[in-house]
Scaffold this active site. Sequence first.
Site, PDB file in Angstrom:
ATOM      1  N   LYS A  35       7.011  17.784 -41.452  1.00  0.00           N
ATOM      2  CA  LYS A  35       7.586  19.105 -41.188  1.00  0.00           C
ATOM      3  C   LYS A  35       7.334  19.503 -39.728  1.00  0.00           C
ATOM      4  O   LYS A  35       8.237  19.944 -39.007  1.00  0.00           O
ATOM      5  CB  LYS A  35       6.947  20.131 -42.137  1.00  0.00           C
ATOM      6  CG  LYS A  35       7.580  21.486 -42.102  1.00  0.00           C
ATOM      7  CD  LYS A  35       6.878  22.455 -43.054  1.00  0.00           C
ATOM      8  CE  LYS A  35       7.493  22.449 -44.424  1.00  0.00           C
ATOM      9  NZ  LYS A  35       7.062  23.580 -45.264  1.00  0.00           N
ATOM     10  N   THR A 121       0.820  35.830 -51.308  1.00  0.00           N
ATOM     11  CA  THR A 121       0.688  36.777 -52.421  1.00  0.00           C
ATOM     12  C   THR A 121      -0.498  36.345 -53.269  1.00  0.00           C
ATOM     13  O   THR A 121      -0.487  35.253 -53.843  1.00  0.00           O
ATOM     14  CB  THR A 121       1.986  36.785 -53.254  1.00  0.00           C
ATOM     15  OG1 THR A 121       3.063  37.128 -52.379  1.00  0.00           O
ATOM     16  CG2 THR A 121       1.909  37.772 -54.394  1.00  0.00           C
ATOM     17  N   ARG A 153      12.975  39.289 -47.915  1.00  0.00           N
ATOM     18  CA  ARG A 153      13.892  38.736 -48.910  1.00  0.00           C
ATOM     19  C   ARG A 153      14.400  37.419 -48.362  1.00  0.00           C
ATOM     20  O   ARG A 153      14.884  37.369 -47.230  1.00  0.00           O
ATOM     21  CB  ARG A 153      15.089  39.676 -49.118  1.00  0.00           C
ATOM     22  CG  ARG A 153      14.731  41.034 -49.674  1.00  0.00           C
ATOM     23  CD  ARG A 153      15.883  42.002 -49.483  1.00  0.00           C
ATOM     24  NE  ARG A 153      16.219  42.166 -48.078  1.00  0.00           N
ATOM     25  CZ  ARG A 153      17.365  42.675 -47.621  1.00  0.00           C
ATOM     26  NH1 ARG A 153      18.289  43.067 -48.463  1.00  0.00           N
ATOM     27  NH2 ARG A 153      17.599  42.804 -46.328  1.00  0.00           N
ATOM     28  N   CYS A 261       9.219  33.707 -56.059  1.00  0.00           N
ATOM     29  CA  CYS A 261       8.317  34.867 -56.156  1.00  0.00           C
ATOM     30  C   CYS A 261       8.325  35.584 -57.504  1.00  0.00           C
ATOM     31  O   CYS A 261       7.282  35.698 -58.129  1.00  0.00           O
ATOM     32  CB  CYS A 261       8.640  35.856 -55.040  1.00  0.00           C
ATOM     33  SG  CYS A 261       8.220  35.199 -53.420  1.00  0.00           S
ATOM     34  N   ARG A 328      13.908  26.905 -55.752  1.00  0.00           N
ATOM     35  CA  ARG A 328      12.700  27.034 -56.572  1.00  0.00           C
ATOM     36  C   ARG A 328      12.929  28.045 -57.694  1.00  0.00           C
ATOM     37  O   ARG A 328      13.394  29.147 -57.444  1.00  0.00           O
ATOM     38  CB  ARG A 328      11.502  27.440 -55.694  1.00  0.00           C
ATOM     39  CG  ARG A 328      11.113  26.323 -54.723  1.00  0.00           C
ATOM     40  CD  ARG A 328       9.963  26.719 -53.825  1.00  0.00           C
ATOM     41  NE  ARG A 328      10.319  27.740 -52.861  1.00  0.00           N
ATOM     42  CZ  ARG A 328       9.471  28.277 -51.993  1.00  0.00           C
ATOM     43  NH1 ARG A 328       8.212  27.892 -51.971  1.00  0.00           N
ATOM     44  NH2 ARG A 328       9.876  29.189 -51.141  1.00  0.00           N
TER      45      ARG A 328
HETATM   46  N1  LIG Z   1       9.294  32.817 -50.119  1.00  0.00           N
HETATM   47  C1  LIG Z   1       9.350  34.133 -50.153  1.00  0.00           C
HETATM   48  O1  LIG Z   1      10.422  34.723 -50.149  1.00  0.00           O
HETATM   49  C2  LIG Z   1       8.086  34.961 -50.167  1.00  0.00           C
HETATM   50  C3  LIG Z   1       8.180  36.333 -49.971  1.00  0.00           C
HETATM   51  C4  LIG Z   1       7.010  37.088 -49.978  1.00  0.00           C
HETATM   52  C5  LIG Z   1       5.777  36.471 -50.185  1.00  0.00           C
HETATM   53  N2  LIG Z   1       5.724  35.126 -50.397  1.00  0.00           N
HETATM   54  C6  LIG Z   1       4.402  34.520 -50.590  1.00  0.00           C
HETATM   55  O2  LIG Z   1       4.031  33.897 -49.369  1.00  0.00           O
HETATM   56  C7  LIG Z   1       3.272  32.701 -49.638  1.00  0.00           C
HETATM   57  C8  LIG Z   1       3.945  31.502 -48.990  1.00  0.00           C
HETATM   58  O3  LIG Z   1       5.226  31.333 -49.582  1.00  0.00           O
HETATM   59  P1  LIG Z   1       6.317  30.339 -48.978  1.00  0.00           P
HETATM   60  O4  LIG Z   1       7.550  30.552 -49.770  1.00  0.00           O
HETATM   61  O5  LIG Z   1       6.374  30.486 -47.494  1.00  0.00           O
HETATM   62  O6  LIG Z   1       5.642  28.931 -49.348  1.00  0.00           O
HETATM   63  P2  LIG Z   1       6.087  27.477 -48.807  1.00  0.00           P
HETATM   64  O7  LIG Z   1       5.683  26.531 -49.869  1.00  0.00           O
HETATM   65  O8  LIG Z   1       7.505  27.525 -48.342  1.00  0.00           O
HETATM   66  O9  LIG Z   1       5.174  27.255 -47.528  1.00  0.00           O
HETATM   67  C9  LIG Z   1       3.782  27.107 -47.580  1.00  0.00           C
HETATM   68  C10 LIG Z   1       3.390  26.120 -46.501  1.00  0.00           C
HETATM   69  O10 LIG Z   1       1.975  26.110 -46.394  1.00  0.00           O
HETATM   70  C11 LIG Z   1       1.571  24.787 -46.041  1.00  0.00           C
HETATM   71  N3  LIG Z   1       0.141  24.647 -46.285  1.00  0.00           N
HETATM   72  C12 LIG Z   1      -0.525  24.674 -47.479  1.00  0.00           C
HETATM   73  N4  LIG Z   1      -1.840  24.538 -47.284  1.00  0.00           N
HETATM   74  C13 LIG Z   1      -2.037  24.434 -45.950  1.00  0.00           C
HETATM   75  C14 LIG Z   1      -3.179  24.288 -45.123  1.00  0.00           C
HETATM   76  N5  LIG Z   1      -4.409  24.234 -45.629  1.00  0.00           N
HETATM   77  N6  LIG Z   1      -2.995  24.178 -43.797  1.00  0.00           N
HETATM   78  C15 LIG Z   1      -1.774  24.233 -43.261  1.00  0.00           C
HETATM   79  N7  LIG Z   1      -0.647  24.390 -43.989  1.00  0.00           N
HETATM   80  C16 LIG Z   1      -0.774  24.491 -45.313  1.00  0.00           C
HETATM   81  C17 LIG Z   1       2.460  23.916 -46.911  1.00  0.00           C
HETATM   82  O11 LIG Z   1       2.526  22.591 -46.428  1.00  0.00           O
HETATM   83  C18 LIG Z   1       3.801  24.665 -46.798  1.00  0.00           C
HETATM   84  O12 LIG Z   1       4.581  24.179 -45.729  1.00  0.00           O
HETATM   85  C19 LIG Z   1       3.165  32.611 -51.163  1.00  0.00           C
HETATM   86  O13 LIG Z   1       1.978  33.203 -51.593  1.00  0.00           O
HETATM   87  C20 LIG Z   1       4.356  33.420 -51.636  1.00  0.00           C
HETATM   88  O14 LIG Z   1       4.162  33.955 -52.926  1.00  0.00           O
HETATM   89  C21 LIG Z   1       6.847  34.360 -50.373  1.00  0.00           C
END
Ligand SMILES: NC(=O)c1ccc[n+]([C@@H]2O[C@H](COP(=O)([O-])OP(=O)(O)OC[C@H]3O[C@@H](n4cnc5c(N)ncnc54)[C@H](O)[C@@H]3O)[C@@H](O)[C@H]2O)c1
Length: 429
Positions: A35, A121, A153, A261, A328
């Site tokens: 990535k 979250t 969003r 989410c 997802r």
């Molecule tokens: N996707 C959404 O729309 C959204 C909206 C609000 C809140 N959230 C929350 O935000 C958080 C992240 O969601 P997302 O959709 O971005 O997840 P995602 O899976 O798209 O991204 C998470 C990233 O974190 C990386 N990662 C994990 N452990 C790591 C570490 N130790 N060091 C470095 N990188 C690491 C993973 O490789 C991945 O690329 C979650 O808790 C989710 O519930 C998501």
Amino acid sequence: MKIAIIGTGYVGLPTGVGFSELGHEVVCIDKVAEKIADLNAGKITLFEESLEELFNKNRANGRLSFTTEMHAVANADFIIIAVGTPPHPITKEADMKYVYAAAEELAPHLSRYAVIANKSTVPVGTGDKVAEIIKSKNPSADFDVISMPEFLREGFAVHDFFHNDRVVIGTDSQKAKKVVEELYRVYPERPNILYVERRSAELIKYASNAFLAIKIHYINEIADFCEKAGANVREVAMGMGLDSRIGSKFLNPGPGYGGSCLPKDTNALACMARSVGANLSLVESAIVGNDTRKSKIAMRILTSVKGIANPKIAIWGLAFKGGTDDVRESPAIQIIEELVSKNANIFAFDPKAMKTAHMVLGKSIKYAASAVEAADGADVLVILTEWADFGSIPLEKLNMRRKNIIDMRNVINASVAAAAGFYYEGIGQ
Ligand SMILES: NC(=O)c1ccc[n+]([C@@H]2O[C@H](COP(=O)([O-])OP(=O)(O)OC[C@H]3O[C@@H](n4cnc5c(N)ncnc54)[C@H](O)[C@@H]3O)[C@@H](O)[C@H]2O)c1
């Protein structure tokens, strides 16, 4: 300011791009080397409106960089944790291993005061746990852990970054608040920042998402009732939405809420409540209703082709909602999986989510190059994602074996479909 973001996914990447556009110096860290290699090669790793343009601009001016190395946090004034908190496969609680691992990994690199903001979250009380982990790994570290939940969003992540309804900050540290003020000072318009206790901030995120899930579940049930009662949910939702106490958003019926989410956060909230003996019966009911909804829709589709030898089912829409390539917990994917388990012959198209859907569905279905191609020779066309473009495709162009449409997003106008000679079933109409 110097900002480090741990986790470069759907939240971390738009946040990093946004803060760099505002003039901050941002380094995005991710443990997935491919990535980071793609991002360093100028290849954007997810689709969001306007993201690529701002990504290119800020990489070029040197304010936005990417690395796999955690020591990049050492220079940061503000460190954001934006790693995943997926549901535990059995208990459905939020799996905190990535957040705790990030805390452990960043701790040894703290050499001057930094604010550590949790954007993932996370269950109530996580801030305390993260602070404990950092303290245990680096007893002399000078830091504050704040909660900074994300409300973006998907599909509008860039827009939402610059036009927040609110920024919620959970902390009682005056020092951390000063840093937060500095972070948002460069916004063209200072966002509405609400300072609350850390635990309240953690719960605001879950309580908000569960409320939205309940609203969707409610209009879905009203849509089902409309079908039985001979009312039209479009009109019902419009009439309800004009009441400012209710509002018109999240009143679009469909095949169920999905995405990374709402399903995960409703389940995690229900687990949290059960663990302290609190009753969240509305949340529990939305979870069950939403889970069973997808099977009901799969049955509805199969019933529509009953008696036809080797029927071909065309599906428009794979993403969990329009405007994103994210599949997802997509209702479309779950419905397709159920249809495939009954040996259905599926041709699918999505404007953005073909690659991400292929990673999940593989060769179990066929993929079309366009919406029109997917419908070619089909016995039924099913719409599962609300891409606006689907509503403007001239139906005369569709060369179907049987002119049947099941529109689970109400994107096609029923009278237009009837005029083009189609049997049309919308949702709640
Ligand atoms: N996707 C959404 O729309 C959204 C909206 C609000 C809140 N959230 C929350 O935000 C958080 C992240 O969601 P997302 O959709 O971005 O997840 P995602 O899976 O798209 O991204 C998470 C990233 O974190 C990386 N990662 C994990 N452990 C790591 C570490 N130790 N060091 C470095 N990188 C690491 C993973 O490789 C991945 O690329 C979650 O808790 C989710 O519930 C998501």
